[in-house]
Design a protein around this motif. Structure first.
Motif: not given
Length: 312
Positions: A43-46, A52-58, A74-80
């Motif tokens: 899990s990540i907390k941003v 996008m760099e923060a979302l791909l961290k780790g 790549v980030v393919e999807n972020i759900g609701p």
């Protein structure tokens, strides 16, 4: 004839050998194995402002043929939003043979706030005037920016030219993550001939967002009081004014309605000239209305509503 048959047999054997060799080669050299995506944390907390760099961290990716292909993730999807206000974020990557891998982990925001409504002016209008309340509403979201175009009415109805009275209306708006915000409003329709006699409490804001448990002082939003084209400034009362729930302060505004507009006198009004009905429960999420009322000595009453939205 015998020679031809021998040649045909030889050609068949050569073709079969070539086909078999080609299949063996393809099986040896072909890439059918998908890459592997690895997340350092499940899990990540941003921040809602992170890129996008923060979302791909780790997040890393490797392939049995192509090696390290982390740069291609790549980030393919972020759900609701889920019930706990987290979201599932899905990563994807392809190798040179177009084999695809996916990996999902939990995403939460450390500074998320629900969509916020704003009202451009007090919702008080003379009877007979054609109205479209939506033109006075706007909505902003920390994820999507301006989402005014997504506002919908939920209850209540106001005719285009309503008669005198107070009308309760409800509106809602949703962002792309599925978070829905609601607001309850009261629209005041008054007799046009009373406009120069009826006092109005003007506010700095007509919608306030309050995080659950935070303090709330309804008096800090009072800007001034007006009657017709005259404006009266506000001063603090000599007596201490409580800001807690249910505070009610009432007083007479004075015979200001009969003063000549030509005098252009700016007079002072004390907080205890304003009746404040504050029913906000700071400890419970919901939508509340604070009503500010002013009464003149000759019986004219003016009310203004402040929508207070308490959120988790």
């Amino acid at each position: 004839m015998k020679y031809i048959r021998i040649c045909m047999v030889i050609l068949f054997v050569l073709s079969l050998g070539s086909y078999t060799a080609l299949r063996v080669y393809n099986e040896i050299t072909s890439d059918t194995e998908a890459p592997v995506i690895t997340c350092k944390k499940d899990s990540i907390k941003v921040s809602v402002k992170d890129d996008m760099e923060a979302l791909l961290k780790g997040v890393t990716a490797s392939d049995n043929k192509d090696g390290d292909i982390t740069k291609d993730v790549v980030v393919e999807n972020i759900g609701p939003f889920l019930s706990d206000m987290s979201r599932e974020i899905t990563y994807a990557v392809c190798d040179d043979a177009n084999n695809t891998a996916r990996k999902t982990r939990t995403l939460t925001y450390k500074d998320y706030e629900p969509p916020h409504f704003a009202i451009s002016q007090q919702l008080r209008f003379p009877a007979g005037e054609k109205l479209d309340i939506l033109q006075y509403l706007s909505a902003e979201d920390v994820l999507d920016g301006n989402i005014t175009g997504q506002i919908k009415d939920t209850y209540g109805y106001l005719y285009s030219s309503p008669s005198v009275g107070k009308y309760k209306l409800g509106y809602q708006v949703a962002n792309s993550a599925g978070d829905v915000a609601n607001i309850d409003l009261v629209v005041d329709i008054y007799e046009p001939e009373d406009e120069n006699c009826t006092p109005t409490v003007n506010l700095d804001d007509y919608v306030v967002y309050l995080k659950k448990g935070k303090s709330f002082n309804p008096y800090q939003y009072i800007k001034d009081i007006s009657i017709g084209n005259r404006t009266f400034s506000i001063q603090t009362s000599s007596e201490e004014v409580s800001a807690e729930e249910g505070t009610r302060v009432k007083g007479m505004f004075g015979d200001l309605a009969n003063k000549s507009a030509e005098d252009k006198i700016i007079e002072n009004v004390y907080y205890n000239d304003i009746y404040v009905d504050n029913q906000v429960d700071r400890k419970k999420a919901g939508t509340y209305t604070v009503t500010y009322t002013v009464v003149t000595e000759d019986g004219y009453t003016g009310s203004t509503g402040l929508s207070v939205i308490v959120y988790e």
